[in-house]
Design a protein around this motif. Structure first.
Motif, PDB file in Angstrom:
ATOM      1  N   SER A  37      -6.233  -1.639  -6.821  1.00 50.14           N
ATOM      2  CA  SER A  37      -6.181  -0.905  -6.223  1.00 50.14           C
ATOM      3  C   SER A  37      -5.563  -2.329  -5.445  1.00 50.14           C
ATOM      4  O   SER A  37      -6.026  -3.117  -4.713  1.00 50.14           O
ATOM      5  N   PRO A  38      -3.856  -1.942  -4.065  1.00 49.68           N
ATOM      6  CA  PRO A  38      -3.260  -3.176  -3.227  1.00 49.68           C
ATOM      7  C   PRO A  38      -3.758  -3.120  -2.345  1.00 49.68           C
ATOM      8  O   PRO A  38      -3.949  -4.626  -1.758  1.00 49.68           O
ATOM      9  N   GLU A  46       0.824  -1.263   0.259  1.00 53.99           N
ATOM     10  CA  GLU A  46      -0.259  -0.125   0.090  1.00 53.99           C
ATOM     11  C   GLU A  46       0.939   1.408   0.265  1.00 53.99           C
ATOM     12  O   GLU A  46       0.769   2.068  -0.829  1.00 53.99           O
ATOM     13  N   ALA A 100      -0.802   0.711  -9.569  1.00 49.35           N
ATOM     14  CA  ALA A 100      -1.498  -0.623  -9.056  1.00 49.35           C
ATOM     15  C   ALA A 100      -1.295  -2.006  -9.349  1.00 49.35           C
ATOM     16  O   ALA A 100      -0.378  -2.901  -9.028  1.00 49.35           O
ATOM     17  N   HIS A 138       2.573   2.127  -3.451  1.00 45.51           N
ATOM     18  CA  HIS A 138       1.158   2.362  -4.428  1.00 45.51           C
ATOM     19  C   HIS A 138       1.243   4.025  -3.973  1.00 45.51           C
ATOM     20  O   HIS A 138       0.990   4.659  -4.680  1.00 45.51           O
ATOM     21  N   THR A 152       2.432  -2.296  -8.923  1.00 44.17           N
ATOM     22  CA  THR A 152       2.735  -2.811  -7.144  1.00 44.17           C
ATOM     23  C   THR A 152       2.160  -3.866  -6.891  1.00 44.17           C
ATOM     24  O   THR A 152       3.115  -4.820  -6.423  1.00 44.17           O
TER      25      THR A 152
END
Length: 354
Positions: A329-330, A278, A287, A281, A290
C-alpha cells in the motif's frame, strides 16, 4: 537498515514552490520581492526533500527563482531535490494563471513560439502551456478553451524542435484531444476526460498527471483562506475528476505522481505527495503501479531513468527507507524515516547509527 523497506526517492511531476492561490496567504506571497520568493522556495525545496521527494518537475514558478534555486541546489548551497523546470507557464492574455509572475501571456502563433524560446533561453527543461481554464481562475470555467489550434501547434512544434517536451494545464476533453493530435506529451489534471480522448492519449503515449488531491483539498484551501467560489468549483469537480482518472486507467494511459499542492505540505496526516499517491491507489491503481507512478514512470518521462527511478547499480543513490512495504500500500510511505539524495543522508530518524 535494520529490516527497512528501501525504495527509490519519489519524483513529483507537478510542483509549484511559489504557489499563490486567491486569498490572503496568496496575496502575501504575490507581494514578495524576488529575494523573498527565492528564500520561500528554498525552504519549500528543503522540506520537500526531507519528505522523501528527491526529484521534482516545476510547472510554473515566479521571478525565474526556479533557475536560481536549481543552481543553488546543484552547487550545494541549499538543500533540495533535483529540479526539472518549465520556468514560466505560457498562457493567452487573461488566460489561466495570468495574474501572477509565474505565467507569461502570449497571443498568436508567433508570440507562443517566442514564449517557448524565451523559457528555453532562461534554462527550461520542458514547456508548460495553459490550454484551458481551471479551478483558480475567477473569470473562467474549467471547460473554457483558451488557445487556438495555431497557438498550440506553434508552441508544441517549437519546443519539440528544441528537444523539449510539452505539458499542458487542461480540463476539457475537446481541447485535450486537439493538443494530443498536435503532439502534446503530458496532460495536467484532465478534469473532464472521455473514453475516446483517453484512448487517443494512450495511443499517442501522452501521459496524465491527474493531481486528484486538487479536487479534495478543502482543509488546505481553508488554511490559505481561499475564497468560496474557488472552493466550490474545486470540490464540485471532484466526482467528475475521479471518473476521468478511471477512464484513463481503463484506456492504459500512463499516470504519474503530481501533487500541485507543495509536495511537503502537511495534509490529512501525511504529506501532500503521499496523500496524492493514496488517492491514485484508492481510485484504481494497484500498489506496485502506484509506486512506479511516483518513481520510474516520472523518471522515464523526464528522460533520466538511466540514473534514477529504480534501485540499480550505477544509478544515483536517491533512496528512502520505510517501516512498511510500499508494494502492499502507498500508505506505507507514511512510515518514511530515512532519505538519501545522491548518496548523502539528508534525513535519518535514528535508523542508522554512525
Amino acid at each position: 537498515m535494520g529490516g527497512a523497506f528501501v525504495a527509490p526517492g519519489l519524483i513529483n511531476m507537478h510542483t509549484h514552490f511559489s504557489l499563490s492561490l486567491p486569498g490572503p496567504v496568496g496575496e502575501e506571497l504575490e507581494a514578495m520581492d524576488a529575494a523573498g520568493i527565492a528564500l520561500y522556495m528554498a525552504d519549500g525545496a528543503r522540506r520537500t526533500l526531507l519528505n522523501g521527494v528527491t526529484t521534482v518537475r516545476c510547472v510554473a514558478e515566479k521571478a525565474n527563482a526556479d533557475f536560481a534555486l536549481r543552481r543553488a541546489i546543484e552547487g550545494g548551497w541549499v538543500q533540495g531535490p533535483r529540479i526539472y523546470t518549465a520556468g514560466r507557464a505560457l498562457a493567452c492574455t487573461g488566460g489561466h494563471g495570468h495574474g501572477s509572475d509565474d505565467t507569461m501571456e502570449c497571443d498568436g502563433a508567433d508570440a507562443f513560439a517566442r514564449g517557448v524560446r524565451t523559457q528555453i533561453r532562461a534554462g527550461a527543461d520542458l514547456i508548460k502551456l495553459m490550454i484551458s481554464g481551471g479551478i483558480a481562475g475567477e473569470h473562467e470555467t474549467i471547460s473554457t478553451p483558451q488557445l487556438s489550434t495555431a497557438e498550440m501547434a506553434s508552441a508544441i512544434s517549437t519546443a519539440h524542435a528544441w528537444g523539449r517536451k510539452v505539458t499542458a494545464h487542461a480540463g476539457p476533453a475537446g481541447v485535450i484531444a486537439e493538443a494530443v493530435r498536435l503532439g502534446l506529451d503530458c496532460v495536467e489534471h484532465g478534469y473532464e476526460l472521455t473514453p475516446d480522448v483517453c484512448r487517443e492519449m494512450a495511443e499517442a503515449g501522452t501521459s496524465l498527471v491527474p493531481t486528484l488531491i486538487v479536487t479534495r483539498s478543502g482543509a488546505f484551501f481553508d488554511e490559505l483562506g481561499v475564497p468560496a467560489w474557488m472552493q466550490e468549483r474545486s470540490l464540485g469537480a471532484g466526482e467528475r475528476h475521479i471518473a476521468s482518472y478511471r477512464m484513463a486507467l481503463e484506456a492504459g494511459v500512463e499516470v504519474l505522481l503530481g501533487s500541485d499542492m507543495p509536495p511537503f505540505w502537511p495534509f490529512e496526516g501525511t504529506s501532500a505527495a503521499v496523500r496524492e499517491l493514496e488517492h491514485m491507489h484508492a481510485f484504481g491503481l494497484d500498489a506496485p503501479a502506484t509506486l512506479r507512478a511516483g518513481t520510474l514512470g516520472p523518471a522515464r518521462w523526464l528522460g533520466i531513468d538511466a540514473n534514477t527511478g529504480s534501485i540499480a547499480e550505477g544509478k544515483w543513490a536517491d533512496l528512502i527507507a520505510l517501516a512498511e512495504d510500499p508494494l502492499e500500500s502507498p500508505s506505507a510511505l507514511r512510515t518514511l524515516d530515512f532519505v538519501m539524495r545522491g548518496g548523502v543522508v539528508v534525513r535519518d530518524d535514528g535508523r542508522v547509527r554512525r
